[in-house]
Design a protein around this motif. Structure first.
Motif, PDB file in Angstrom:
ATOM      1  N   LEU A   1      31.373  42.748  35.657  1.00  0.00           N
ATOM      2  CA  LEU A   1      30.731  41.759  34.788  1.00  0.00           C
ATOM      3  C   LEU A   1      31.763  41.139  33.840  1.00  0.00           C
ATOM      4  O   LEU A   1      31.771  39.923  33.626  1.00  0.00           O
ATOM      5  CB  LEU A   1      29.606  42.417  33.985  1.00  0.00           C
ATOM      6  N   PHE A   2      32.614  41.987  33.297  1.00  0.00           N
ATOM      7  CA  PHE A   2      33.659  41.485  32.398  1.00  0.00           C
ATOM      8  C   PHE A   2      34.623  40.560  33.133  1.00  0.00           C
ATOM      9  O   PHE A   2      34.971  39.481  32.637  1.00  0.00           O
ATOM     10  CB  PHE A   2      34.429  42.645  31.776  1.00  0.00           C
ATOM     11  N   LEU A   3      35.070  40.981  34.325  1.00  0.00           N
ATOM     12  CA  LEU A   3      36.016  40.160  35.084  1.00  0.00           C
ATOM     13  C   LEU A   3      35.403  38.807  35.451  1.00  0.00           C
ATOM     14  O   LEU A   3      36.065  37.766  35.336  1.00  0.00           O
ATOM     15  CB  LEU A   3      36.446  40.899  36.360  1.00  0.00           C
ATOM     16  N   ALA A   4      34.141  38.829  35.916  1.00  0.00           N
ATOM     17  CA  ALA A   4      33.483  37.571  36.278  1.00  0.00           C
ATOM     18  C   ALA A   4      33.344  36.662  35.063  1.00  0.00           C
ATOM     19  O   ALA A   4      33.615  35.452  35.143  1.00  0.00           O
ATOM     20  CB  ALA A   4      32.104  37.853  36.888  1.00  0.00           C
ATOM     21  N   TRP A   5      32.930  37.237  33.934  1.00  0.00           N
ATOM     22  CA  TRP A   5      32.806  36.456  32.704  1.00  0.00           C
ATOM     23  C   TRP A   5      34.159  35.910  32.251  1.00  0.00           C
ATOM     24  O   TRP A   5      34.291  34.736  31.892  1.00  0.00           O
ATOM     25  CB  TRP A   5      32.203  37.346  31.610  1.00  0.00           C
ATOM     26  N   PHE A   6      35.170  36.758  32.302  1.00  0.00           N
ATOM     27  CA  PHE A   6      36.504  36.376  31.826  1.00  0.00           C
ATOM     28  C   PHE A   6      37.098  35.252  32.674  1.00  0.00           C
ATOM     29  O   PHE A   6      37.642  34.282  32.144  1.00  0.00           O
ATOM     30  CB  PHE A   6      37.422  37.597  31.851  1.00  0.00           C
ATOM     31  N   PHE A   7      36.980  35.361  34.003  1.00  0.00           N
ATOM     32  CA  PHE A   7      37.613  34.390  34.893  1.00  0.00           C
ATOM     33  C   PHE A   7      36.815  33.093  35.056  1.00  0.00           C
ATOM     34  O   PHE A   7      37.390  32.049  35.356  1.00  0.00           O
ATOM     35  CB  PHE A   7      37.846  34.996  36.278  1.00  0.00           C
ATOM     36  N   VAL A   8      35.502  33.163  34.883  1.00  0.00           N
ATOM     37  CA  VAL A   8      34.665  31.981  35.135  1.00  0.00           C
ATOM     38  C   VAL A   8      34.247  31.294  33.843  1.00  0.00           C
ATOM     39  O   VAL A   8      34.279  30.070  33.749  1.00  0.00           O
ATOM     40  CB  VAL A   8      33.409  32.377  35.957  1.00  0.00           C
ATOM     41  N   TYR A   9      33.856  32.066  32.844  1.00  0.00           N
ATOM     42  CA  TYR A   9      33.238  31.502  31.646  1.00  0.00           C
ATOM     43  C   TYR A   9      34.217  31.343  30.490  1.00  0.00           C
ATOM     44  O   TYR A   9      34.104  30.419  29.687  1.00  0.00           O
ATOM     45  CB  TYR A   9      32.074  32.408  31.219  1.00  0.00           C
TER      46      TYR A   9
ATOM     47  N   GLN B   1      37.704  30.542  28.606  1.00  0.00           N
ATOM     48  CA  GLN B   1      38.737  29.538  28.842  1.00  0.00           C
ATOM     49  C   GLN B   1      40.075  30.155  29.237  1.00  0.00           C
ATOM     50  O   GLN B   1      40.753  29.662  30.147  1.00  0.00           O
ATOM     51  CB  GLN B   1      38.922  28.663  27.592  1.00  0.00           C
ATOM     52  N   ILE B   2      40.481  31.237  28.588  1.00  0.00           N
ATOM     53  CA  ILE B   2      41.759  31.876  28.923  1.00  0.00           C
ATOM     54  C   ILE B   2      41.731  32.381  30.359  1.00  0.00           C
ATOM     55  O   ILE B   2      42.691  32.228  31.124  1.00  0.00           O
ATOM     56  CB  ILE B   2      42.073  33.032  27.952  1.00  0.00           C
ATOM     57  N   GLY B   3      40.592  32.990  30.744  1.00  0.00           N
ATOM     58  CA  GLY B   3      40.451  33.483  32.110  1.00  0.00           C
ATOM     59  C   GLY B   3      40.540  32.356  33.123  1.00  0.00           C
ATOM     60  O   GLY B   3      41.219  32.481  34.154  1.00  0.00           O
ATOM     61  N   ARG B   4      39.858  31.235  32.830  1.00  0.00           N
ATOM     62  CA  ARG B   4      39.915  30.074  33.731  1.00  0.00           C
ATOM     63  C   ARG B   4      41.342  29.551  33.835  1.00  0.00           C
ATOM     64  O   ARG B   4      41.801  29.168  34.911  1.00  0.00           O
ATOM     65  CB  ARG B   4      38.973  28.972  33.250  1.00  0.00           C
ATOM     66  N   SER B   5      42.034  29.544  32.717  1.00  0.00           N
ATOM     67  CA  SER B   5      43.416  29.046  32.724  1.00  0.00           C
ATOM     68  C   SER B   5      44.316  29.942  33.573  1.00  0.00           C
ATOM     69  O   SER B   5      45.215  29.455  34.268  1.00  0.00           O
ATOM     70  CB  SER B   5      43.953  28.982  31.288  1.00  0.00           C
ATOM     71  N   ILE B   6      44.068  31.254  33.528  1.00  0.00           N
ATOM     72  CA  ILE B   6      44.883  32.188  34.308  1.00  0.00           C
ATOM     73  C   ILE B   6      44.703  31.934  35.805  1.00  0.00           C
ATOM     74  O   ILE B   6      45.691  31.793  36.543  1.00  0.00           O
ATOM     75  CB  ILE B   6      44.517  33.648  33.962  1.00  0.00           C
ATOM     76  N   VAL B   7      43.442  31.876  36.271  1.00  0.00           N
ATOM     77  CA  VAL B   7      43.227  31.696  37.711  1.00  0.00           C
ATOM     78  C   VAL B   7      43.633  30.296  38.161  1.00  0.00           C
ATOM     79  O   VAL B   7      44.134  30.116  39.281  1.00  0.00           O
ATOM     80  CB  VAL B   7      41.761  31.994  38.107  1.00  0.00           C
ATOM     81  N   GLU B   8      43.441  29.301  37.295  1.00  0.00           N
ATOM     82  CA  GLU B   8      43.892  27.950  37.637  1.00  0.00           C
ATOM     83  C   GLU B   8      45.413  27.902  37.732  1.00  0.00           C
ATOM     84  O   GLU B   8      45.978  27.236  38.613  1.00  0.00           O
ATOM     85  CB  GLU B   8      43.374  26.944  36.610  1.00  0.00           C
TER      86      GLU B   8
ATOM     87  N   LEU C   1      38.354  29.905  42.434  1.00  0.00           N
ATOM     88  CA  LEU C   1      37.267  30.771  42.894  1.00  0.00           C
ATOM     89  C   LEU C   1      37.773  31.808  43.890  1.00  0.00           C
ATOM     90  O   LEU C   1      37.292  32.944  43.919  1.00  0.00           O
ATOM     91  CB  LEU C   1      36.146  29.926  43.519  1.00  0.00           C
ATOM     92  N   VAL C   2      38.746  31.428  44.702  1.00  0.00           N
ATOM     93  CA  VAL C   2      39.364  32.384  45.628  1.00  0.00           C
ATOM     94  C   VAL C   2      39.987  33.530  44.844  1.00  0.00           C
ATOM     95  O   VAL C   2      39.767  34.715  45.140  1.00  0.00           O
ATOM     96  CB  VAL C   2      40.438  31.694  46.495  1.00  0.00           C
ATOM     97  N   LEU C   3      40.754  33.182  43.822  1.00  0.00           N
ATOM     98  CA  LEU C   3      41.473  34.190  43.050  1.00  0.00           C
ATOM     99  C   LEU C   3      40.539  34.997  42.149  1.00  0.00           C
ATOM    100  O   LEU C   3      40.853  36.128  41.779  1.00  0.00           O
ATOM    101  CB  LEU C   3      42.565  33.524  42.219  1.00  0.00           C
ATOM    102  N   THR C   4      39.388  34.442  41.810  1.00  0.00           N
ATOM    103  CA  THR C   4      38.377  35.203  41.069  1.00  0.00           C
ATOM    104  C   THR C   4      37.707  36.217  41.977  1.00  0.00           C
ATOM    105  O   THR C   4      37.435  37.356  41.578  1.00  0.00           O
ATOM    106  CB  THR C   4      37.318  34.251  40.479  1.00  0.00           C
ATOM    107  N   ALA C   5      37.436  35.810  43.221  1.00  0.00           N
ATOM    108  CA  ALA C   5      36.708  36.677  44.152  1.00  0.00           C
ATOM    109  C   ALA C   5      37.521  37.902  44.569  1.00  0.00           C
ATOM    110  O   ALA C   5      36.953  38.971  44.805  1.00  0.00           O
ATOM    111  CB  ALA C   5      36.298  35.886  45.392  1.00  0.00           C
TER     112      ALA C   5
ATOM    113  N   LEU D   1      26.506  34.435  38.005  1.00  0.00           N
ATOM    114  CA  LEU D   1      25.908  34.630  36.684  1.00  0.00           C
ATOM    115  C   LEU D   1      26.513  33.711  35.633  1.00  0.00           C
ATOM    116  O   LEU D   1      25.842  33.353  34.656  1.00  0.00           O
ATOM    117  CB  LEU D   1      26.110  36.093  36.230  1.00  0.00           C
ATOM    118  N   PHE D   2      27.769  33.334  35.814  1.00  0.00           N
ATOM    119  CA  PHE D   2      28.491  32.582  34.770  1.00  0.00           C
ATOM    120  C   PHE D   2      28.867  31.165  35.214  1.00  0.00           C
ATOM    121  O   PHE D   2      29.594  30.478  34.481  1.00  0.00           O
ATOM    122  CB  PHE D   2      29.750  33.352  34.383  1.00  0.00           C
ATOM    123  N   ALA D   3      28.401  30.731  36.369  1.00  0.00           N
ATOM    124  CA  ALA D   3      28.756  29.397  36.882  1.00  0.00           C
ATOM    125  C   ALA D   3      27.482  28.566  37.053  1.00  0.00           C
ATOM    126  O   ALA D   3      26.735  28.757  38.010  1.00  0.00           O
ATOM    127  CB  ALA D   3      29.491  29.532  38.218  1.00  0.00           C
ATOM    128  N   TRP D   4      27.245  27.653  36.116  1.00  0.00           N
ATOM    129  CA  TRP D   4      26.047  26.803  36.184  1.00  0.00           C
ATOM    130  C   TRP D   4      26.399  25.372  35.828  1.00  0.00           C
ATOM    131  O   TRP D   4      27.342  25.120  35.116  1.00  0.00           O
ATOM    132  CB  TRP D   4      24.975  27.324  35.226  1.00  0.00           C
TER     133      TRP D   4
END
Length: 409
Positions: free
Chosen positions: A40-48, A50-57, A192-196, A406-409
């Protein structure tokens, strides 16, 4: 409302694993809860976040930067292949494997990758309270792929009891190979690949721990060193040459599988359409019912539980089922031009579901690899649970899609 359904779906997928568990009484719920919270934390961090999104991007951009070198190599040999505005799927997604596989192998050769795998695996074992090697193996698969991870861990497998080998077989259904990531990010959103990928590893441990609870004594909880199968170290350029040849074989194998599966699926679809069209004509019904619709029926309830609207769920269900019956490349090839036009939730759900090797052909690869490593008694034991292996792979893909959704809408 759809968020609530998504949450219910997450619980249902875990419930299915409990329902089919080999030993429900010995499920270690405290460890499972830790793993669920971690994902849950990883999904929230990478998707929701901003720092998490920046990392995977950023990671996706780095992979794309490496892929540009692969396209330069392709263009040098076949300039017409890369000169157009749009490259064919085999050129844009699969030819980069000729660079990425040798790159990974070089990291293995100089013992850089084994140290990274060991370090992350040790941390994961501490966090999840799972047996050390199961955590180590999950990270190993993330970089090497399923059969490769099994092969380099052959000495470990020979020393493990059959129930633990079954756990590894189940986990192997949910992996990808690091060498394939470059292909994936060319076809569906790279972030999304790197999040999965990390979510798949945690979910593989969750599902296998529920379906096949195993108690490991402290004296058994050891990790043997990675064995590359060689008694003598090859000269570097000889090793690199073998790696390039193996990469070429892999590209040809994937292309052959994709062409064959797409052709067979199309032929079967035509045949079913012909039959249903004739039957419909006889009884006065219009329209036809093809392979996609038949496959979609089985996955439709699960697609709805991922929080998708009725219409979108029906299309996604067909895509998910086709991925399980054929492979992820077939579906990625179909959606690559339109996936970015999907709603954020649909894009996240279908993209993350596709990022795994969970399909029928993978079962044969895993069972075949194990037969060449472990004794007959252990391989026969694993073979008895082939349906459970497929269930494990599907549940992991569904859980990953549900966590991200859960975090992508």
């Amino acid at each position: 409302m759809f968020l609530i359904i998504n949450i219910i779906g997450l619980l249902v997928f875990l419930g299915i694993a409990v329902l089919f568990s080999r030993d429900r009484k010995n499920i270690q719920w405290k460890s499972i809860l830790i793993l669920v919270i971690l994902n849950l934390f990883l999904a929230w961090f990478f998707v929701y976040f901003q720092i998490g999104r920046s990392i995977v991007e950023g990671l996706a951009a780095a992979i794309a930067w490496v892929i540009q070198s692969a396209h330069t190599g392709t263009g040098f040999a076949f300039s017409s292949f890369t000169s157009g505005k749009q490259m064919d799927m085999a050129i844009s997604a699969l030819f980069p494997i000729l660079l990425v596989v040798p790159l990974f192998d070089v990291l293995m050769y100089f013992n850089i990758l084994p140290k990274i795998i060991g370090g992350i695996g040790w941390v994961l074992a501490k966090i999840t309270r799972q047996p050390k090697f199961e955590s180590f193996f999950g990270i190993e698969m993330m970089f090497l792929g399923n059969t490769e991870a099994l092969a380099v861990s052959n000495e470990q497998l020979k020393r493990m009891k059959e129930t633990r080998v079954l756990t590894l077989a189940m986990m192997s259904m949910s992996s990808i190979s690091g060498a394939i990531v470059g292909a994936y990010v060319q076809m569906i959103p790279g972030e999304l690949v790197l999040t999965a990928i990390p979510l798949n590893i945690i979910n593989a441990i969750i599902v296998s721990s529920i379906l096949n609870p195993v108690t490991v004594e402290e004296r058994e909880d050891v990790i043997y060193s990675i064995n590359n199968g060689e008694t003598e170290r090859q000269p570097f350029f000889s090793f690199l040459g073998d790696s390039v040849l193996n990469a070429g074989k892999l590209v040809l194998i994937i292309i052959a599988f994709v062409i064959s599966f797409v052709a067979l699926a199309d032929l079967l679809d035509r045949f079913i359409n012909l039959i249903t069209g004739l039957v419909g004509g006889w009884i006065g019904l219009k329209g036809s019912f093809g392979l996609n619709q038949i496959l979609g029926v089985f996955m439709y309830p699960f697609a709805l539980l991922l929080g998708l609207p009725w219409g979108e769920a029906w299309i996604v269900a067909q895509q998910m089922a086709k991925k399980i019956v054929t492979n992820e490349f077939v579906v990625m090839g179909e959606i690559t031009k339109v996936v970015k036009s999907y709603s954020p939730h649909r894009q996240a759900v279908i993209s993350t579901f596709l990022v795994s090797f969970a399909n029928f052909s993978t079962i044969g690869m895993i069972v075949g690899t194990l037969k060449g490593i472990v004794d007959k008694k252990t391989s026969d034991f694993v073979s008895k649970y082939v349906p459970m292996m497929l269930l494990a792979g599907i549940l992991v893909s569904l859980l990953t899609a549900a966590f991200v959704g859960l975090f992508a809408w």
